[in-house]
Design an enzyme around this catalytic site. Structure first.
Site, PDB file in Angstrom:
ATOM      1  N   GLY A  12       1.579   0.491   3.446  1.00 14.28           N
ATOM      2  CA  GLY A  12       2.174   0.443   2.004  1.00 14.28           C
ATOM      3  C   GLY A  12       3.246   1.627   1.735  1.00 14.28           C
ATOM      4  N   SER A  13       3.796   2.224   2.817  1.00 10.26           N
ATOM      5  CA  SER A  13       4.595   3.224   2.748  1.00 10.26           C
ATOM      6  C   SER A  13       5.983   2.540   1.934  1.00 10.26           C
ATOM      7  CB  SER A  13       5.157   3.995   3.902  1.00 10.26           C
ATOM      8  OG  SER A  13       5.656   3.032   4.900  1.00 10.26           O
ATOM      9  N   ASN A  14       6.399   1.452   2.288  1.00 12.94           N
ATOM     10  CA  ASN A  14       7.447   0.878   1.662  1.00 12.94           C
ATOM     11  C   ASN A  14       7.161   0.729   0.194  1.00 12.94           C
ATOM     12  OD1 ASN A  14      10.092   0.568   2.803  1.00 12.94           O
ATOM     13  ND2 ASN A  14       8.872  -0.734   4.671  1.00 12.94           N
ATOM     14  N   LYS A  66      -4.499 -22.835   2.277  1.00 11.14           N
ATOM     15  CA  LYS A  66      -3.320 -22.120   2.018  1.00 11.14           C
ATOM     16  C   LYS A  66      -2.811 -22.322   0.761  1.00 11.14           C
ATOM     17  CE  LYS A  66       0.929 -20.226   3.632  1.00 11.14           C
ATOM     18  NZ  LYS A  66       1.765 -19.779   4.670  1.00 11.14           N
ATOM     19  N   ARG A  92       2.288 -12.032   6.139  1.00  8.07           N
ATOM     20  CA  ARG A  92       1.858 -13.460   6.104  1.00  8.07           C
ATOM     21  C   ARG A  92       3.076 -14.229   5.363  1.00  8.07           C
ATOM     22  NH1 ARG A  92      -3.020 -15.237   5.975  1.00  8.07           N
ATOM     23  NH2 ARG A  92      -3.864 -13.016   5.883  1.00  8.07           N
ATOM     24  N   LEU A  93       3.131 -15.502   6.158  1.00 10.53           N
ATOM     25  CA  LEU A  93       4.279 -16.135   5.761  1.00 10.53           C
ATOM     26  C   LEU A  93       4.127 -16.783   4.397  1.00 10.53           C
ATOM     27  CD1 LEU A  93       4.972 -18.209   9.014  1.00 10.53           C
ATOM     28  CD2 LEU A  93       6.508 -16.521   8.016  1.00 10.53           C
ATOM     29  N   ILE A  94       5.145 -16.806   3.622  1.00  7.21           N
ATOM     30  CA  ILE A  94       5.108 -17.398   2.188  1.00  7.21           C
ATOM     31  C   ILE A  94       4.882 -18.925   2.296  1.00  7.21           C
ATOM     32  CG2 ILE A  94       6.147 -17.428  -0.098  1.00  7.21           C
ATOM     33  CD1 ILE A  94       4.900 -14.570   0.552  1.00  7.21           C
ATOM     34  N   ASN A 108      12.487  -9.614   1.307  1.00  3.60           N
ATOM     35  CA  ASN A 108      11.804  -8.951   2.180  1.00  3.60           C
ATOM     36  C   ASN A 108      12.449  -7.940   3.062  1.00  3.60           C
ATOM     37  OD1 ASN A 108       9.548  -8.651   4.006  1.00  3.60           O
ATOM     38  ND2 ASN A 108      10.458 -10.030   5.564  1.00  3.60           N
ATOM     39  N   HIS A 110      12.795  -6.143   6.724  1.00  2.71           N
ATOM     40  CA  HIS A 110      12.519  -6.476   8.270  1.00  2.71           C
ATOM     41  C   HIS A 110      13.266  -5.257   9.099  1.00  2.71           C
ATOM     42  CE1 HIS A 110      10.937  -8.635  11.596  1.00  2.71           C
ATOM     43  NE2 HIS A 110      11.912  -8.273  12.348  1.00  2.71           N
TER      44      HIS A 110
END
Length: 188
Positions: A12-14, A66, A92-94, A108, A110
């Site tokens: 959770g740093s971002n 899902k 996880r992919l949305i 997002n 990356h």
């Protein structure tokens, strides 16, 4: 005030960096409604508690499918009036349900210069590649893995004396500058 939910899976740093930017007034007119995490033991939960941000822990394995998982998330997001979703280390992919509910409203970050080095271990892939530069990318989320429209990128050198750890730290510092800047521009 634009309501934003942050999704995270790990340290959770971002997440913390974004929340601190909002709390300190560097990103205006945004309210972080909650942290959404898919792991009950993720360190991002502790960060959220320290920052006074509510937490929704939703482990996918507890749901029938899902789609059921995403429908549950959508009900929480709707109840909070969330207008944007920001992924900050969400691993996880949305799925289609959330993508349809939030078209072009999910961001997002990356740790590579997409389209290079998609998926996990992007910094390791760049480090081992022989490339002389890497960086960070903020992009919209679509139904692929790190394939959404690129919003902004920043680069950094891969130095000959780098270790994976020194490169990770420089990319992380890029992310800490880039992501709040893009959020402030795009979401406001």
């Amino acid at each position: 005030m634009t309501k934003v939910a942050i999704f995270a899976s790990g340290s959770g740093s971002n997440f913390e960096n974004i929340v601190r930017h909002v709390q300190q007034g560097h990103i205006e007119d945004i309210e972080i409604t909650a942290l959404y995490t898919d792991h009950h033991d993720a360190y991002c939960i502790k960060r959220a508690e320290q920052l006074g941000v509510s937490v929704h822990i939703n482990e996918p394995k507890r749901f029938e499918s899902k789609s059921h998982y995403e429908q549950h998330l959508l009900s929480l997001l709707s109840a909070e009036g969330v207008q944007w979703i920001v992924l900050a280390g969400y691993m996880r992919l949305i799925g289609e349900d959330i993508l349809k509910a939030y078209p072009h409203k999910i961001l997002n970050i990356h740790p590579s210069l997409l389209p290079k080095f998609k998926g996990i271990d992007a910094i390791g892939q760049a480090f081992r590649s022989g490339d002389s530069i890497t960086g960070s990318t903020v992009h919209y989320v679509d139904n692929g893995m790190d394939t959404g429209e690129i919003i902004e990128q920043r680069q950094c050198d891969i130095r000959t004396d780098d270790t994976i750890e020194t490169l990770e730290e420089r990319v992380k510092q890029l992310e800490y500058e880039l992501y709040p800047s893009v959020i402030a521009k795009i979401i406001r």
